[in-house]
Design a protein around this motif. Structure first.
Motif, PDB file in Angstrom:
ATOM      1  N   VAL A   1       0.496   7.362  -4.672  1.00  0.00           N
ATOM      2  CA  VAL A   1      -0.602   6.455  -4.363  1.00  0.00           C
ATOM      3  C   VAL A   1      -1.890   7.285  -4.325  1.00  0.00           C
ATOM      4  O   VAL A   1      -2.016   8.215  -3.529  1.00  0.00           O
ATOM      5  CB  VAL A   1      -0.380   5.724  -3.018  1.00  0.00           C
TER       6      VAL A   1
ATOM      7  N   SER B   1      -5.872  -7.036  -1.725  1.00  0.00           N
ATOM      8  CA  SER B   1      -5.863  -5.583  -1.595  1.00  0.00           C
ATOM      9  C   SER B   1      -5.460  -4.953  -2.925  1.00  0.00           C
ATOM     10  O   SER B   1      -4.804  -5.571  -3.759  1.00  0.00           O
ATOM     11  CB  SER B   1      -4.917  -5.143  -0.477  1.00  0.00           C
TER      12      SER B   1
ATOM     13  N   GLN C   1       0.812  -1.222   0.000  1.00  0.00           N
ATOM     14  CA  GLN C   1       0.000   0.000   0.000  1.00  0.00           C
ATOM     15  C   GLN C   1       0.846   1.274   0.000  1.00  0.00           C
ATOM     16  O   GLN C   1       0.329   2.350  -0.261  1.00  0.00           O
ATOM     17  CB  GLN C   1      -0.949   0.022   1.205  1.00  0.00           C
TER      18      GLN C   1
ATOM     19  N   ARG D   1      -4.194  -1.179  -5.035  1.00  0.00           N
ATOM     20  CA  ARG D   1      -3.634   0.167  -4.986  1.00  0.00           C
ATOM     21  C   ARG D   1      -3.779   0.783  -6.378  1.00  0.00           C
ATOM     22  O   ARG D   1      -3.619   0.092  -7.384  1.00  0.00           O
ATOM     23  CB  ARG D   1      -2.167   0.166  -4.559  1.00  0.00           C
TER      24      ARG D   1
ATOM     25  N   THR E   1      -6.097   3.144  -1.966  1.00  0.00           N
ATOM     26  CA  THR E   1      -5.812   1.765  -1.574  1.00  0.00           C
ATOM     27  C   THR E   1      -7.085   1.175  -0.981  1.00  0.00           C
ATOM     28  O   THR E   1      -7.912   1.904  -0.424  1.00  0.00           O
ATOM     29  CB  THR E   1      -4.680   1.674  -0.529  1.00  0.00           C
TER      30      THR E   1
END
Length: 147
Positions: A34, A44, A24, A46, A37
């Motif tokens: 980023v 997961s 992340q 991103r 997320t």
């Protein structure tokens, strides 16, 4: 198609693993922003933005601390000429203060695209990532190195 690149680092394997497994927070070592997320661990996602403004969303598939393997894939729509793109980062300890990163990617070139160009793009991304990991492990920012 498949691209492989390997690099040795003067660092304990666990130090490199802690950096790359922090899925992340890739912005802590890579020149990416980023944007969002979701989740944590396998599954997961991103969304990152490159300096050029191009955005890509990636999903973690595997994060295995025991074998130090991170696998992630780009979700569609992917702005690059890479369909079904999946990347593997595997770290191997060579000694207490040396390790090797094997970084590979596989993809299907879309119809009408130039797979050689896509291969060069991935090679450039991986080589750039390795250079940024070296800078991060040395405890310097990219700006400090450029000065």
């Amino acid at each position: 198609r498949h691209i492989d690149i390997s690099a040795e680092f003067v660092a304990p394997a666990i130090a490199l693993w802690r950096i790359i497994s922090d899925f992340q927070h890739i912005d802590r070592w890579a020149e990416l922003k980023v944007i969002s997320t979701t989740g944590s661990g396998p599954g997961s996602c991103r969304t990152v933005e490159m300096g050029s403004g191009i955005r890509v969303t990636e999903r973690m598939v595997v994060c295995d601390e025991t074998s130090m393997v991170l696998i992630y894939e780009a979700l569609e729509p992917n702005p690059f000429p890479l369909r079904d793109y999946r990347s593997t980062m595997k770290i191997e300890a060579l000694s207490s203060q040396r390790c090797r990163l094997d970084w590979s990617g596989s993809y299907v070139p879309p119809a009408g695209s130039d797979p050689v160009r896509a291969d060069r793009l991935l090679q450039k991304i991986y080589e750039g990532g390795i250079a940024l990991l070296r800078i991060h492990l040395a405890g310097k920012s990219a700006e400090q190195v450029a000065q």
